[in-house]
Write a protein that holds these residues in place. Structure first.
Motif, PDB file in Angstrom:
ATOM      1  N   UNK A 193       0.914  -1.322   0.105  1.00  0.00           N
ATOM      2  CA  UNK A 193      -0.018   0.014  -0.047  1.00  0.00           C
ATOM      3  C   UNK A 193       1.089   1.156  -0.055  1.00  0.00           C
ATOM      4  N   UNK A 194       1.637   1.232   0.623  1.00  0.00           N
ATOM      5  CA  UNK A 194       2.825   2.398   0.817  1.00  0.00           C
ATOM      6  C   UNK A 194       3.451   2.583  -0.638  1.00  0.00           C
ATOM      7  N   UNK A 195       3.975   1.446  -1.018  1.00  0.00           N
ATOM      8  CA  UNK A 195       4.537   1.597  -2.346  1.00  0.00           C
ATOM      9  C   UNK A 195       3.785   2.055  -3.708  1.00  0.00           C
ATOM     10  N   UNK A 196       2.420   1.757  -3.332  1.00  0.00           N
ATOM     11  CA  UNK A 196       1.397   2.258  -4.431  1.00  0.00           C
ATOM     12  C   UNK A 196       1.292   3.737  -4.277  1.00  0.00           C
ATOM     13  N   UNK A 197       1.092   4.025  -3.266  1.00  0.00           N
ATOM     14  CA  UNK A 197       0.817   5.633  -3.002  1.00  0.00           C
ATOM     15  C   UNK A 197       2.219   6.386  -3.397  1.00  0.00           C
ATOM     16  N   UNK A 198       3.376   5.683  -2.986  1.00  0.00           N
ATOM     17  CA  UNK A 198       4.674   6.652  -3.418  1.00  0.00           C
ATOM     18  C   UNK A 198       4.775   6.570  -5.003  1.00  0.00           C
ATOM     19  N   UNK A 199       4.524   5.483  -5.709  1.00  0.00           N
ATOM     20  CA  UNK A 199       4.534   5.318  -6.969  1.00  0.00           C
ATOM     21  C   UNK A 199       3.844   6.419  -7.586  1.00  0.00           C
ATOM     22  N   UNK A 234      19.454  13.625   9.883  1.00  0.00           N
ATOM     23  CA  UNK A 234      19.073  14.463   8.817  1.00  0.00           C
ATOM     24  C   UNK A 234      17.929  14.022   7.831  1.00  0.00           C
ATOM     25  N   UNK A 235      17.359  12.863   8.071  1.00  0.00           N
ATOM     26  CA  UNK A 235      16.345  12.402   7.426  1.00  0.00           C
ATOM     27  C   UNK A 235      14.997  12.400   8.070  1.00  0.00           C
ATOM     28  N   UNK A 236      14.076  12.955   7.570  1.00  0.00           N
ATOM     29  CA  UNK A 236      12.519  13.270   8.189  1.00  0.00           C
ATOM     30  C   UNK A 236      12.032  11.874   8.293  1.00  0.00           C
ATOM     31  N   UNK A 237      11.081  11.884   9.317  1.00  0.00           N
ATOM     32  CA  UNK A 237      10.585  10.310   9.476  1.00  0.00           C
ATOM     33  C   UNK A 237       9.034  10.365   9.467  1.00  0.00           C
ATOM     34  N   UNK A 238       8.232   9.697   8.703  1.00  0.00           N
ATOM     35  CA  UNK A 238       6.539   9.673   9.048  1.00  0.00           C
ATOM     36  C   UNK A 238       6.306   8.265   9.609  1.00  0.00           C
ATOM     37  N   UNK A 239       5.553   8.568  10.461  1.00  0.00           N
ATOM     38  CA  UNK A 239       5.101   7.146  10.912  1.00  0.00           C
ATOM     39  C   UNK A 239       3.951   7.278  12.071  1.00  0.00           C
ATOM     40  N   UNK A 240       3.472   6.281  12.569  1.00  0.00           N
ATOM     41  CA  UNK A 240       2.381   6.214  13.637  1.00  0.00           C
ATOM     42  C   UNK A 240       2.884   6.010  14.961  1.00  0.00           C
ATOM     43  N   UNK A 241       2.182   6.238  15.947  1.00  0.00           N
ATOM     44  CA  UNK A 241       2.454   6.170  17.360  1.00  0.00           C
ATOM     45  C   UNK A 241       2.146   4.747  17.731  1.00  0.00           C
ATOM     46  N   UNK A 261      -3.090   4.909   8.445  1.00  0.00           N
ATOM     47  CA  UNK A 261      -3.327   5.355   7.192  1.00  0.00           C
ATOM     48  C   UNK A 261      -1.812   5.090   6.609  1.00  0.00           C
ATOM     49  N   UNK A 262      -1.643   3.941   5.854  1.00  0.00           N
ATOM     50  CA  UNK A 262      -0.561   3.458   5.139  1.00  0.00           C
ATOM     51  C   UNK A 262      -0.373   4.434   3.788  1.00  0.00           C
ATOM     52  N   UNK A 263      -1.231   4.386   2.744  1.00  0.00           N
ATOM     53  CA  UNK A 263      -1.031   5.170   1.690  1.00  0.00           C
ATOM     54  C   UNK A 263      -0.741   6.530   1.997  1.00  0.00           C
ATOM     55  N   UNK A 264      -1.327   7.060   3.031  1.00  0.00           N
ATOM     56  CA  UNK A 264      -1.166   8.455   3.469  1.00  0.00           C
ATOM     57  C   UNK A 264       0.382   8.600   4.019  1.00  0.00           C
ATOM     58  N   UNK A 265       0.795   7.875   4.705  1.00  0.00           N
ATOM     59  CA  UNK A 265       2.015   7.686   4.940  1.00  0.00           C
ATOM     60  C   UNK A 265       3.168   7.609   3.877  1.00  0.00           C
ATOM     61  N   UNK A 266       2.906   6.984   2.860  1.00  0.00           N
ATOM     62  CA  UNK A 266       3.628   6.965   1.653  1.00  0.00           C
ATOM     63  C   UNK A 266       3.758   8.221   0.939  1.00  0.00           C
ATOM     64  N   UNK A 267       2.311   8.776   0.749  1.00  0.00           N
ATOM     65  CA  UNK A 267       2.355   9.910  -0.071  1.00  0.00           C
ATOM     66  C   UNK A 267       2.910  11.140   0.535  1.00  0.00           C
TER      67      UNK A 267
END
Lengths: 347, 347
Positions: free
Chosen positions: A76-82, A153-160, A293-299
């Motif tokens: 799901x993440x890859x789909x959103x990122x792609x 130096x790299x941002x991180x997107x995640x859930x708690x 929100x998997x897709x949202x994290x990728x996006x």
DNA sequence: CTGAAAGCGCTTACAG
DNA sequence: CTGAAAGCGCTTACAG
């Protein structure tokens, strides 16, 4: 194949001007731009990525590293990122680690990576110390998703993850459960923190409720359907089964449901089950879960990555983020109660 | 970053020799090769893909086009292909169409594709006439997996979709079912033939058994869990429900099981369900199915694609397959009977 | 706003 | 078996 000088000739300008016009640089007059675009269109011209990359020093490519593309979250993440990269004109170079040491080494062979991509997205991929050092020295821009090693130096997107586990466990407590088991994955993998965080949340809430976490009710396996089934079988084998199971992901929860059914136990009458993810199948199976929100994290990760990469309209290649970001971006999760959780039967 | 002349200098040879030695060309003496490799190792040299591609005319990249990476079949295929390509030193450029017209146009903008990859793998992606013409004119090597448009000169790896449907339907007939419904997907998509083939097998077998296929028992939706659920709801809405459902894929079968359960019908006591795929979850759900080797199809297709591409040890770039292959490679499938299919109840 | 020229880092005939 | 030189097709200072 048409080359840039074919276009230049037809438009009556230099190749430098064609290059500028096609990339939308502001230093081209409207009239010239129009002529160039028309010529390019007419000749069906497409820039040669190899030449452009060599000359420009940018690859227009992002490496996306995932543990296993076949697992729901990563797919799901890859789909959103792609989707996002495609729209931004970037290529997506896929690295599916799949537990293969060889692939891992190839990916994290940093000289290789550096010449191949402009930036890296690491999804739930913890790094070994040597890998982290090498990657940091590269000064490549990057972003991480989900747990894993924080890269300076790299941002991180995640859930708690701790919070997710707390919510799930509290839901079971609120229903009246006391004997709550936990099944989780990947103890052998590298420095994953997901399973540690989720276990922590689970234990914290139990303790808050005056319950001492019982190691006998805590089984590690893999983050898959089969892993969930095996963990649950182990749980049942230990005797005195729990009245509820908190699985670290929906795939494990599904495996748990199967194993329970096979053992003649009904969900939720005999045992309640809750997972994490809100997998496509969760609603079909009536599985209670904590949706993330998997897709949202990728996006979002893709957007953050490309933002500094573009570096503003004239798009000079930027080799690192101007302001190294601080704390991770935490996306919200929410409890979805379906049919797999209910009060325990009266004793 | 170290460049090829750094290595040449250290090894005391020309850049041409470094290039040859590193690529394993046979025209290099053992002693020289050893020195070059040592120098490259010492300097942590990695070739610049952009420069290599521009000079060599090969991209070392394969485009893999799938409808939706999040669907089981496609994820599994991509994982297998990525594994094979990785080991062969090729990059995998992922195109996830996802029903987006814009992406589709970008992918099938052939000039773009031609300069970007050495070969194309089209997974279950039917082409429009104009796309097929353009792609054929490119003379790029390629391979297709599963149904879709046959591309002249491209091998095809697939299963026998008609046969799969025949086996599934016959299994239901053998159990004693007569009112057998079929649910399938994607009627709106392009020239897919999967759903047509599977429907054909279903109808053929019914007719062979003296049963006239009933259009009322044949519902189209999407190849997803949700699609399967919706198709089944529609089926139930039409009244006089079937005693068995043949779903065109496991994901639809899972949706069917959910919809049946929601309608108060039990599987298999009231309605039997069989799918196609042997999805990871199928065994967990006790779903009878026709297993197809998804990973194997991906691996084989990748092998076929790279074989002529390599063109033998000295690896001259080959622009098309020497002998355009004829008929598709058909991989075997097999019936797996689990708990979702059983004889119908006596009337 | 535009062009001439250098250069990106390799590979490939060609010659020996 | 090895090297000198040209060339792959762009982009980027630099100059105007």
């Amino acid at each position: 194949m048409t080359r840039i000088d074919d276009v230049a000739r037809l438009a009556g300008v230099s190749t430098a001007t064609v290059s500028r016009a096609l990339r939308g640089l502001p230093t081209v007059s409207a009239a010239t731009r129009r002529r160039v675009l028309a010529a390019a269109e007419q000749l069906e011209y497409a820039v040669s990525p190899s030449a452009s990359r060599l000359a420009g020093g940018r690859t227009g490519t992002i490496a996306v590293v995932v543990p296993r593309i076949t697992r729901w979250f990563f797919g799901t993440v890859v789909e959103a990122v792609e989707d996002f990269l495609q729209q931004s004109g970037y290529d997506l170079l896929l690295y599916n680690l799949g537990g293969r040491e060889q692939t891992r080494q190839r990916v994290l062979r940093t000289a290789d990576l550096h010449k191949r991509v402009d930036a890296v997205m690491l999804v739930a991929t913890p790094l070994r110390p040597a890998e982290l050092t090498a990657l940091t020295r590269l000064e490549l821009p990057g972003v991480t998703i989900s747990s894993g090693t924080p890269v300076p130096g790299w941002p991180c997107v995640r859930i708690d993850d701790v919070g997710v586990a707390r919510t799930a466990t509290r839901h079971l407590l609120d229903l009246g459960h006391r004997r709550i088991a936990h099944i989780t994955g990947d103890p052998d993998e590298l420095a994953y923190t997901t399973h540690l965080d989720r276990r922590r949340g689970y234990r914290d809430v139990l303790r808050d409720a005056g319950i001492t976490p019982d190691p006998y009710l805590d089984v590690e396996s893999q983050f898959t359907i089969g892993g969930g089934a095996r963990a649950t079988e182990e749980l049942l084998r230990r005797g005195d089964p729990p009245t509820a199971i908190f699985a670290a992901c929906d795939e494990m929860a599904m495996g748990a449901m199967t194993a329970l059914r096979d053992a003649g136990l009904r969900v939720p009458q005999d045992v309640s089950v809750i997972g994490v993810d809100d997998h496509d199948l969760a609603s079909a199976l009536g599985l209670s879960t904590i949706a993330q929100p998997a897709a949202e994290q990728g996006r979002l990760a893709a957007r953050i990555l490309l933002d500094p990469l573009h570096g503003g309209p004239p798009a000079p290649p930027v080799r690192r983020r101007p302001d190294p970001p601080g704390s991770p971006v935490i996306l919200p999760t929410r409890l979805i109660v379906r049919e797999s959780t209910a009060p325990p039967r009266a004793h």
